[in-house]
Design an enzyme around this catalytic site. Structure first.
Site, mmCIF file in Angstrom:
data_model
loop_
_atom_site.group_PDB
_atom_site.id
_atom_site.type_symbol
_atom_site.label_atom_id
_atom_site.label_comp_id
_atom_site.label_asym_id
_atom_site.label_seq_id
_atom_site.Cartn_x
_atom_site.Cartn_y
_atom_site.Cartn_z
ATOM 1 N N ASP A 81 -4.500 5.332 2.319
ATOM 2 C CA ASP A 81 -5.689 5.090 3.093
ATOM 3 C C ASP A 81 -6.792 6.069 2.592
ATOM 4 O OD1 ASP A 81 -7.398 3.560 4.456
ATOM 5 O OD2 ASP A 81 -6.792 4.180 6.610
ATOM 6 N N LYS B 261 -9.849 7.831 2.146
ATOM 7 C CA LYS B 261 -11.261 7.315 2.355
ATOM 8 C C LYS B 261 -12.256 8.534 2.966
ATOM 9 C CE LYS B 261 -10.232 5.232 6.787
ATOM 10 N NZ LYS B 261 -10.050 3.808 7.309
#
Length: 181
Positions: A45, A47
């Site tokens: 994840d 980001k």
């Protein structure tokens, strides 16, 4: 550990950024990913809102809620029937429910580098599984189309990160960090 300061997320609002800043951010995040991958962990994840910077400039990855450790059972894999992650940053293999490849994190970093360089997301803002699957068969527009002053070498690095097949991407975050340096 408390890490003061904002995440990388607010910088997206300023994109496109100066190219030397894009390269510096990419190098620092790739170095952090290399350190993580050496510990047999895939973040899954990556980001901007999950990246903080120490006062020294070192990148710190946070939010390991979707991560996977090579030596532990993957309980999340059994729980979800849809791809897990944040739409714009999900790698093609995550769309196909493969959660054990560190090169997935390099794909997500490539998405960030593309956005910070051009001000655009390479695969838009998909909200459906069909939208996520487009990255399996659609090549991103080369960054130089959006930003003509992007050096050819930087475009090559970004597009290599965004390859559909993991074998065509950088094989390690260390290699990516070295090329950015």
């Amino acid at each position: 550990e408390h890490i003061p300061g904002a995440s990388l997320r607010p910088r997206l609002d300023d994109a496109p950024l100066a190219l030397d800043e894009v390269v510096e951010i990419g190098s620092r995040v790739a170095t952090a990913l290399h350190d993580l991958h050496k510990q047999h962990v895939v973040h899954l994840d990556v980001k901007p809102s999950n990246i903080l910077f120490r006062p020294t400039g070192e990148a710190v990855l946070v939010d390991f809620g979707l991560s996977r450790h090579d030596h532990l059972p993957d309980l999340l894999e059994e729980e979800f029937e849809l791809p897990m992650g944040t739409g714009p940053y999900i790698s093609p293999e995550q769309v196909q429910f493969v959660r054990n490849d560190p090169r997935s994190d390099l794909f997500a970093l490539g998405v960030m580098l593309y956005h910070l360089t051009t001000g655009e997301r390479p695969f838009g803002q998909p909200t459906t599984v069909a939208g996520l699957r487009k990255r399996l068969y659609t090549d991103p527009v080369p960054p130089r189309v959006h930003r003509a002053d992007t050096p050819a070498w930087l475009q090559e690095i970004i597009l290599r990160c965004l390859e559909v097949e993991p074998d065509q991407r950088y094989q390690s975050a260390a290699q990516l960090a070295l090329d950015l340096q």
